[in-house]
Design an enzyme around this catalytic site. Structure first.
Site, PDB file in Angstrom:
ATOM      1  N   ASN A 186      65.183 -30.648 144.678  1.00  0.00           N
ATOM      2  CA  ASN A 186      64.998 -30.994 143.098  1.00  0.00           C
ATOM      3  C   ASN A 186      65.010 -32.910 142.905  1.00  0.00           C
ATOM      4  O   ASN A 186      65.429 -33.411 143.216  1.00  0.00           O
ATOM      5  CB  ASN A 186      65.466 -30.760 142.190  1.00  0.00           C
ATOM      6  CG  ASN A 186      65.033 -30.739 140.909  1.00  0.00           C
ATOM      7  OD1 ASN A 186      63.220 -31.032 140.695  1.00  0.00           O
ATOM      8  ND2 ASN A 186      65.440 -30.688 139.842  1.00  0.00           N
ATOM      9  N   GLY A 187      63.527 -32.788 143.301  1.00  0.00           N
ATOM     10  CA  GLY A 187      62.999 -34.553 143.437  1.00  0.00           C
ATOM     11  C   GLY A 187      62.417 -34.949 143.652  1.00  0.00           C
ATOM     12  O   GLY A 187      61.470 -34.184 144.344  1.00  0.00           O
TER      13      GLY A 187
ATOM     14  N   LYS B 132      50.608 -27.921 120.949  1.00  0.00           N
ATOM     15  CA  LYS B 132      50.829 -26.167 121.542  1.00  0.00           C
ATOM     16  C   LYS B 132      49.750 -25.980 121.753  1.00  0.00           C
ATOM     17  O   LYS B 132      49.774 -25.083 122.798  1.00  0.00           O
ATOM     18  CB  LYS B 132      51.840 -26.008 120.072  1.00  0.00           C
ATOM     19  CG  LYS B 132      53.185 -26.302 119.691  1.00  0.00           C
ATOM     20  CD  LYS B 132      54.120 -25.903 120.783  1.00  0.00           C
ATOM     21  CE  LYS B 132      53.922 -26.626 121.881  1.00  0.00           C
ATOM     22  NZ  LYS B 132      55.344 -27.868 122.227  1.00  0.00           N
TER      23      LYS B 132
ATOM     24  N   TRP C  89      58.678 -26.852 141.413  1.00  0.00           N
ATOM     25  CA  TRP C  89      57.506 -27.678 140.883  1.00  0.00           C
ATOM     26  C   TRP C  89      55.910 -28.298 142.381  1.00  0.00           C
ATOM     27  O   TRP C  89      56.948 -29.246 142.351  1.00  0.00           O
ATOM     28  CB  TRP C  89      57.564 -28.216 139.376  1.00  0.00           C
ATOM     29  CG  TRP C  89      56.402 -28.497 138.305  1.00  0.00           C
ATOM     30  CD1 TRP C  89      55.636 -27.439 137.737  1.00  0.00           C
ATOM     31  CD2 TRP C  89      56.069 -29.985 138.578  1.00  0.00           C
ATOM     32  NE1 TRP C  89      54.435 -29.356 137.603  1.00  0.00           N
ATOM     33  CE2 TRP C  89      55.199 -30.134 137.663  1.00  0.00           C
ATOM     34  CE3 TRP C  89      55.922 -31.090 139.169  1.00  0.00           C
ATOM     35  CZ2 TRP C  89      54.141 -31.417 137.331  1.00  0.00           C
ATOM     36  CZ3 TRP C  89      55.491 -32.502 138.873  1.00  0.00           C
ATOM     37  CH2 TRP C  89      54.545 -32.572 137.542  1.00  0.00           C
TER      38      TRP C  89
ATOM     39  N   GLU D 187      48.483 -26.656 126.191  1.00  0.00           N
ATOM     40  CA  GLU D 187      49.301 -26.268 127.102  1.00  0.00           C
ATOM     41  C   GLU D 187      49.103 -24.473 126.975  1.00  0.00           C
ATOM     42  O   GLU D 187      49.912 -24.940 128.121  1.00  0.00           O
ATOM     43  CB  GLU D 187      50.841 -27.241 126.881  1.00  0.00           C
ATOM     44  CG  GLU D 187      51.692 -27.305 125.816  1.00  0.00           C
ATOM     45  CD  GLU D 187      53.297 -27.609 125.693  1.00  0.00           C
ATOM     46  OE1 GLU D 187      53.686 -27.559 126.526  1.00  0.00           O
ATOM     47  OE2 GLU D 187      53.908 -27.035 124.608  1.00  0.00           O
TER      48      GLU D 187
ATOM     49  N   HIS E 214      36.834 -42.521 110.327  1.00  0.00           N
ATOM     50  CA  HIS E 214      36.887 -44.263 111.075  1.00  0.00           C
ATOM     51  C   HIS E 214      35.841 -43.081 113.148  1.00  0.00           C
ATOM     52  O   HIS E 214      36.205 -44.524 113.940  1.00  0.00           O
ATOM     53  CB  HIS E 214      37.918 -45.331 111.782  1.00  0.00           C
ATOM     54  CG  HIS E 214      38.282 -45.261 110.303  1.00  0.00           C
ATOM     55  ND1 HIS E 214      37.536 -46.643 109.572  1.00  0.00           N
ATOM     56  CD2 HIS E 214      39.384 -44.972 109.399  1.00  0.00           C
ATOM     57  CE1 HIS E 214      38.462 -46.997 108.151  1.00  0.00           C
ATOM     58  NE2 HIS E 214      39.540 -45.900 108.187  1.00  0.00           N
TER      59      HIS E 214
ATOM     60  N   GLU F  28      51.743 -32.151 116.988  1.00  0.00           N
ATOM     61  CA  GLU F  28      52.658 -30.713 117.481  1.00  0.00           C
ATOM     62  C   GLU F  28      51.720 -29.790 117.772  1.00  0.00           C
ATOM     63  O   GLU F  28      51.559 -29.416 118.834  1.00  0.00           O
ATOM     64  CB  GLU F  28      54.097 -31.162 116.865  1.00  0.00           C
ATOM     65  CG  GLU F  28      54.740 -30.116 117.763  1.00  0.00           C
ATOM     66  CD  GLU F  28      55.296 -29.563 119.025  1.00  0.00           C
ATOM     67  OE1 GLU F  28      54.964 -31.092 119.916  1.00  0.00           O
ATOM     68  OE2 GLU F  28      55.531 -29.110 119.928  1.00  0.00           O
TER      69      GLU F  28
ATOM     70  N   LYS G 172      59.434 -27.132 132.815  1.00  0.00           N
ATOM     71  CA  LYS G 172      59.874 -27.332 131.286  1.00  0.00           C
ATOM     72  C   LYS G 172      60.419 -28.949 131.621  1.00  0.00           C
ATOM     73  O   LYS G 172      60.222 -29.177 129.871  1.00  0.00           O
ATOM     74  CB  LYS G 172      61.495 -26.107 131.258  1.00  0.00           C
ATOM     75  CG  LYS G 172      61.836 -26.159 130.049  1.00  0.00           C
ATOM     76  CD  LYS G 172      61.408 -25.702 128.988  1.00  0.00           C
ATOM     77  CE  LYS G 172      62.055 -25.710 127.775  1.00  0.00           C
ATOM     78  NZ  LYS G 172      60.995 -25.430 126.523  1.00  0.00           N
TER      79      LYS G 172
ATOM     80  N   ARG H 147      61.080 -24.097 135.609  1.00  0.00           N
ATOM     81  CA  ARG H 147      62.184 -25.127 135.612  1.00  0.00           C
ATOM     82  C   ARG H 147      60.549 -25.335 136.593  1.00  0.00           C
ATOM     83  O   ARG H 147      59.764 -26.347 137.632  1.00  0.00           O
ATOM     84  CB  ARG H 147      62.964 -25.384 136.906  1.00  0.00           C
ATOM     85  CG  ARG H 147      63.916 -25.491 135.432  1.00  0.00           C
ATOM     86  CD  ARG H 147      65.355 -25.574 136.434  1.00  0.00           C
ATOM     87  NE  ARG H 147      65.284 -26.575 136.885  1.00  0.00           N
ATOM     88  CZ  ARG H 147      66.051 -27.583 136.097  1.00  0.00           C
ATOM     89  NH1 ARG H 147      66.229 -27.716 135.072  1.00  0.00           N
ATOM     90  NH2 ARG H 147      65.985 -29.053 136.566  1.00  0.00           N
TER      91      ARG H 147
ATOM     92  N   CYS I  67      61.142 -27.856 139.881  1.00  0.00           N
ATOM     93  CA  CYS I  67      62.244 -27.380 140.912  1.00  0.00           C
ATOM     94  C   CYS I  67      63.420 -26.201 139.934  1.00  0.00           C
ATOM     95  O   CYS I  67      64.181 -27.214 138.987  1.00  0.00           O
ATOM     96  CB  CYS I  67      62.613 -28.048 142.132  1.00  0.00           C
ATOM     97  SG  CYS I  67      60.823 -28.396 142.125  1.00  0.00           S
TER      98      CYS I  67
HETATM   99  O1  M6R Z   1      62.928 -32.148 128.154  1.00  0.00           O
HETATM  100  P1  M6R Z   1      62.393 -33.395 127.370  1.00  0.00           P
HETATM  101  O2  M6R Z   1      62.639 -32.858 125.526  1.00  0.00           O
HETATM  102  O3  M6R Z   1      62.585 -34.321 127.379  1.00  0.00           O
HETATM  103  O4  M6R Z   1      61.247 -32.965 127.701  1.00  0.00           O
HETATM  104  C1  M6R Z   1      59.259 -33.891 126.885  1.00  0.00           C
HETATM  105  C2  M6R Z   1      58.351 -33.049 127.429  1.00  0.00           C
HETATM  106  O5  M6R Z   1      58.396 -32.943 128.790  1.00  0.00           O
HETATM  107  C3  M6R Z   1      58.804 -31.722 126.948  1.00  0.00           C
HETATM  108  O6  M6R Z   1      58.571 -31.647 125.815  1.00  0.00           O
HETATM  109  C4  M6R Z   1      57.025 -31.505 126.762  1.00  0.00           C
HETATM  110  O7  M6R Z   1      56.253 -31.924 126.309  1.00  0.00           O
HETATM  111  C5  M6R Z   1      57.049 -29.625 126.283  1.00  0.00           C
HETATM  112  N1  M6R Z   1      56.007 -28.865 127.416  1.00  0.00           N
HETATM  113  C6  M6R Z   1      56.386 -29.334 125.182  1.00  0.00           C
HETATM  114  O8  M6R Z   1      56.217 -28.489 125.059  1.00  0.00           O
END
Ligand code: M6R
Length: 624
Positions: free
Chosen positions: A103-104, A497, A77, A500, A516, A493, A619, A27, A2
């Site tokens: 927001n929250g 990527k 969100w 997502e 394994h 990582e 985000k 956000r 949000c």
């Molecule tokens: O703001 P933060 O670094 O604490 O966020 C952590 C994760 O939510 C963030 O890295 C998320 O996994 C990203 N979308 C990855 O690309």
């Protein structure tokens, strides 16, 4: 999670608020809405879906009536209630006088809703937020028990309601009869104030008002802020005045724009050399590593006997690399834990434990709660964060900022590599304090880090083929990623990527684990991305991974190999080979990650997805 904006000033508020929401859409993009006081009533428009839907609605109804110079806005969100028009913010009180964006999560909203229903006030939406709108209206009308003295005073009304709410909330409130004032309450969700000439802004992130001012003010926990066009006042929830901390934003509007790229993410991938260099800048002073903020003594660092790293998502992957570096340089035991799991399993912590909390946003609820748990157990906390003055650095004993600049793409890219650099600074700072490395060794390691931006720039120049490969792999059903040692977090990582951005099944394994179980997944044509260690660095790792590639190749895998330039041994087994410059082993993730980011973005684009706004994501994740 949000985005919220508030504005009181001399411009057409609708334009300022919509502009702010555009920059906060990262956000959340489930719905968007605005509320503006106008002639004793509120003009409210809200629409499910992206901000573009709200703008289309405003075009439909006509914007001529929206001439007011104050207003609030929201990009959502969803937490409570599906992303529909009805659940979109702002929410209005039943008397039509109060509008609230939030927001929250208001955890006690069911109880509050029951109380409102008992008074004959029925909710129009499924949200927790709407209860706050009704309560503020009651308090403002002098009809909220225990808050009768708030009658006619919006600040007092919001304060009285904030005291009744449980959970995480930033509320921004406007009242139809009080158009020159906006009031906000902040607990556990971000809120920052912007100060212009004859205008004042409130937002979840400075990006919302960077176009107008770089003068900002940090707001703390449990604070109420009232803005007018001439300034602001801040109190705590008891009404006592509190001093807020002003700061200057160090980046400008250009940094928050796409700069000729189709997507923010593509721009942010290219910004990595600068992000790493800026993160390192200023941290070696007279041959010694210094942190950005240190409320710990050197003796405290010497007393550390164990390190925990807590983080989520991409930040967690960077934290896995912190473990390799810190253990190697300091001989301290390091545990890395998902922040969302940390406090639920009774970790062994005391005052000689250092907890490193890594978070781009500095507001991730899981990481924040892990930090608080650590502090409750008397552990020291060092934050690595990309957002000046966010809650996580505010509550930490020491801070290293990743000066990566704003990251708007929801997928973390430049902040990942900047976090790796910052993690290594932590390792060097500990090694220096504890004397496990001689000062000249610390300087040498730092200088090697300093040479990395150039190597990253070199990789970025050679990625034409990665883009083409992204297009070719787009129809695949799944992709596997393999790595060993520091290549394993890179593989994790790369898989994240792809999940997502391209909504593709992707999984990463430590290559030694293959036999394994996971090797059963290999079938003809399955793309497998392999992060090869340097043949010169840890030769044993290289030869093991070379065997693993042959094992999967023999079973039909289509291999995509990231390997050091000149590594000829791997060439016969690579269907696609991406060469990266030779760098010291611990630093290889900083260069090896880049092709994986580009491949994931290209697959997503080839599939027709918006790489800046992946579905279901936001985000900053400010709920647990
Ligand atoms: O703001 P933060 O670094 O604490 O966020 C952590 C994760 O939510 C963030 O890295 C998320 O996994 C990203 N979308 C990855 O690309």
């Amino acid at each position: 999670m949000c985005g919220i904006v508030g504005y009181v000033g001399h411009r057409v508020a609708l334009d300022v608020v919509l502009g702010g929401l555009r920059r906060l859409e990262y956000r959340g993009y489930d719905s968007a809405g605005v509320a503006l006081p106008s002639d004793g009533s509120l003009l409210i428009e809200r629409r499910a879906g992206a901000l573009a839907n709200l703008e289309a609605r405003l075009d439909e109804v006509g914007r001529d009536g929206f001439t007011g110079t104050s207003g609030i806005g929201h990009t959502r969100w969803a937490t409570h209630g599906p992303p529909t028009d009805r659940n979109a913010h702002p929410h209005r009180s039943s008397d039509g006088k109060v509008a609230v964006v939030h927001n929250g999560i208001i955890e006690n909203f069911l109880e509050l809703r029951a109380e409102l229903e008992a008074r004959g006030i029925w909710a129009e939406s499924d949200t927790d937020t709407e209860t706050a709108a009704h309560l503020v209206a009651l308090a403002h009308a002098g009809e909220l028990a225990g808050a009768e003295d708030a009658a006619g005073d919006l600040t007092a009304a919001v304060r009285a309601v904030a005291r009744r709410l449980e959970g995480a909330f930033t509320l921004v409130v406007t009242h139809a009869d009080d158009p020159d004032r906006i009031v906000a309450a902040r607990r556990n969700s971000p809120l920052v104030l912007g100060l212009g000439e004859g205008e004042t802004f409130l937002a979840s992130d400075v990006a919302a008002f960077i176009e107008f001012t770089r003068s900002a003010v940090e707001l703390g926990q449990d604070q109420i802020v009232t803005i007018t066009r001439d300034g602001y006042t801040v109190t705590d929830f008891a009404g006592e005045p509190v001093a807020a901390t002003p700061f200057q934003v160090t980046w400008d509007l250009a940094a928050a724009e796409k700069g000729g790229h189709d997507y923010f993410m593509l721009k942010e991938i290219e910004e990595q050399p600068g992000a790493i260099a800026n993160t390192l800048r200023g941290h070696l002073v007279d041959g010694r590593i210094v942190l950005d903020e240190q409320r710990l003594s050197d003796q405290d660092l010497r007393d550390v006997d164990k390190v925990f790293v807590v983080a989520c998502g991409t930040a967690y992957h960077s934290g896995l690399l912190a473990k390799y570096a810190i253990e190697h340089w300091t001989r301290l035991p390091v545990e890395i834990e998902l922040a969302s799991e940390f406090r639920y399993r009774d970790p062994v912590l005391d005052r000689s434990t250092l907890v490193v909390a890594i978070s781009q946003s500095g507001e991730t609820a899981d990481t924040l709660e892990a930090l608080r748990h650590a502090k409750d157990q008397k552990a020291r906390v060092l934050a690595i964060c990309n957002t000046n003055g966010a809650q996580i650095p505010r509550e930490s004993d020491a801070v290293i900022y990743t000066h990566a600049g704003p990251e708007i793409g929801v997928a973390a890219t430049k902040t990942f590599t900047a976090q790796i650099a910052a993690n290594y600074l932590v390792g060097l700072a500990l090694a220096q304090a504890r004397g496990t490395k001689y000062p000249d060794e610390v300087v040498r390691e730092f200088e090697q880090l300093e040479s990395i931006p150039e190597a990253v720039a070199e990789v970025l120049e050679s990625l034409g083929e990665a883009r083409a490969l992204g297009q070719e792999l787009a129809p695949s059903k799944a992709v596997l990623f393999l790595g060993r040692h520091v290549g394993y977090p890179v593989a994790l990582e790369g898989a994240l990527k792809l999940k997502e951005l391209a909504y593709m099944h992707a999984e990463a394994f430590a290559a030694g684990e293959l036999k394994h179980g996971p090797i059963a997944l290999i079938e003809d044509g399955l793309p497998v991305v392999v992060v090869m260690p340097s043949p010169k660095g840890r030769a044993v790792l290289h030869s093991k991974l070379l065997s693993n590639i042959q094992e999967i190749k023999a079973r039909g895998a289509r291999t995509v190999v990231i390997a050091e330039t000149g590594d000829e041994t791997v060439r016969p087994f690579a269907d696609h080979l991406f060469e990266i410059p030779a760098v010291p082993t611990l630093l290889q993730p900083l260069v090896a990650t880049i092709p994986l980011q580009v491949i994931a973005a290209e697959i997503a684009r080839a599939r027709g997805y918006d790489v800046d706004k992946p579905r279901n994501l936001a985000k900053s994740v400010t709920v647990e």
